[in-house]
Scaffold this motif. Structure first.
Motif, short mmCIF file in Angstrom:
data_model
loop_
_atom_site.label_atom_id
_atom_site.label_comp_id
_atom_site.label_asym_id
_atom_site.label_seq_id
_atom_site.Cartn_x
_atom_site.Cartn_y
_atom_site.Cartn_z
N ASP A 40 76.71 37.96 47.54
CA ASP A 40 75.99 37.58 46.32
C ASP A 40 75.50 36.13 46.34
OD1 ASP A 40 76.52 40.13 45.24
OD2 ASP A 40 78.50 39.45 44.57
N ASN A 41 75.52 35.47 47.51
CA ASN A 41 75.11 34.08 47.62
C ASN A 41 73.89 33.96 48.53
OD1 ASN A 41 74.86 31.34 48.06
ND2 ASN A 41 77.05 30.97 48.19
N PRO A 42 72.69 34.19 47.96
CA PRO A 42 71.49 34.18 48.79
C PRO A 42 71.24 32.83 49.47
CG PRO A 42 70.90 34.37 46.46
CD PRO A 42 72.38 34.49 46.56
N ALA A 43 71.59 31.73 48.82
CA ALA A 43 71.33 30.41 49.41
C ALA A 43 72.16 30.20 50.68
CB ALA A 43 71.62 29.31 48.39
N SER A 44 73.44 30.53 50.63
CA SER A 44 74.27 30.34 51.83
C SER A 44 73.91 31.32 52.93
CB SER A 44 75.75 30.44 51.48
OG SER A 44 76.19 29.25 50.85
N ASN A 45 73.50 32.52 52.57
CA ASN A 45 73.03 33.46 53.59
C ASN A 45 71.75 32.95 54.24
OD1 ASN A 45 74.77 36.05 53.77
ND2 ASN A 45 74.70 35.58 51.59
N ALA A 46 70.88 32.30 53.47
CA ALA A 46 69.66 31.70 54.03
C ALA A 46 70.00 30.56 54.99
CB ALA A 46 68.75 31.20 52.92
N VAL A 47 71.03 29.78 54.66
CA VAL A 47 71.47 28.70 55.57
C VAL A 47 71.86 29.31 56.92
CG1 VAL A 47 73.31 27.01 56.00
CG2 VAL A 47 72.17 27.08 53.77
N CYS A 48 72.58 30.41 56.90
CA CYS A 48 72.98 31.07 58.15
C CYS A 48 71.76 31.48 58.97
CB CYS A 48 73.86 32.28 57.85
SG CYS A 48 75.47 31.88 57.18
N ARG A 49 70.78 32.08 58.31
CA ARG A 49 69.55 32.49 59.01
C ARG A 49 68.86 31.28 59.62
NH1 ARG A 49 69.26 36.09 55.02
NH2 ARG A 49 68.08 34.76 53.61
N LYS A 50 68.70 30.22 58.83
CA LYS A 50 67.99 29.01 59.30
C LYS A 50 68.72 28.33 60.45
CE LYS A 50 65.96 27.99 54.81
NZ LYS A 50 66.02 27.09 53.65
N ALA A 51 70.04 28.44 60.47
CA ALA A 51 70.83 27.79 61.52
C ALA A 51 70.90 28.63 62.80
CB ALA A 51 72.23 27.49 61.00
#
Length: 171
Positions: free
Chosen positions: A126-137
């Protein structure tokens, strides 16, 4: 991406940890902790590098503002020794790429140790921002998993994996 630096967590970072303990910042990780829990966490962070099992860092802007935390620590996951990463950024500074930049910097430190093949991150589904960090990294999503965090509470998390032996690809 916004330039940041990471510095090993130090005694003077207690106020930052108290700010990061807000209900808004901790809503995906079990909620705010008591002051006693924050003090114990701060002590662990200060002395974490001494254990050889990982390191916690303060996220620092070019102007010296201390705006978040990032770190990695050893854990066993699916019968492998891996590093787990975690991070938090103060609400005022979100949406600027700071968490992604800090995670990439922490991955560089973990990668240089050459003692684990994989790093994992387990943000709440439920944390789209932290999941996006994973993708970007540059992490690869392996799927959803159950994770006990905080202790005694099952959390639905995404299991993201990054090969520390591969050349960095995050941006």
């Amino acid at each position: 991406m916004t330039r940041v630096r990471i510095e090993p967590w130090q005694e003077g970072d207690l106020d930052l940890l108290r700010q990061l303990n807000s209900p808004e910042t901790r809503r995906h990780t079990g909620g705010s902790e008591t002051d006693e829990q924050v003090l114990a966490r701060h002590d662990r962070y200060v002395h974490f590098a001494d254990t050889g099992q990982g390191c916690m860092f303060t996220v620092v802007l070019p102007d010296g503002a201390r705006v978040g935390s990032v770190g990695y620590w050893a854990r066993e996951w699916r019968e492998q020794q891996v590093y787990e990463l975690g991070w938090a950024v103060l609400p005022t500074y979100r949406g600027q790429g700071l968490a992604s930049a800090a995670v990439l910097a922490a991955l560089d430190v973990a990668r240089a140790r050459r003692d684990r093949r994989y790093a994992h991150a387990y943000p709440s589904v439920d944390n789209p921002a932290s999941n996006a960090v994973c993708r970007k990294a540059g992490f690869t999503l392996l799927g959803e998993t159950g994770l006990e965090y905080p202790p005694g509470r099952l959390m639905r998390a995404n299991d993201w994996q990054l090969d520390l032996t591969a050349p960095p690809t995050g941006s």
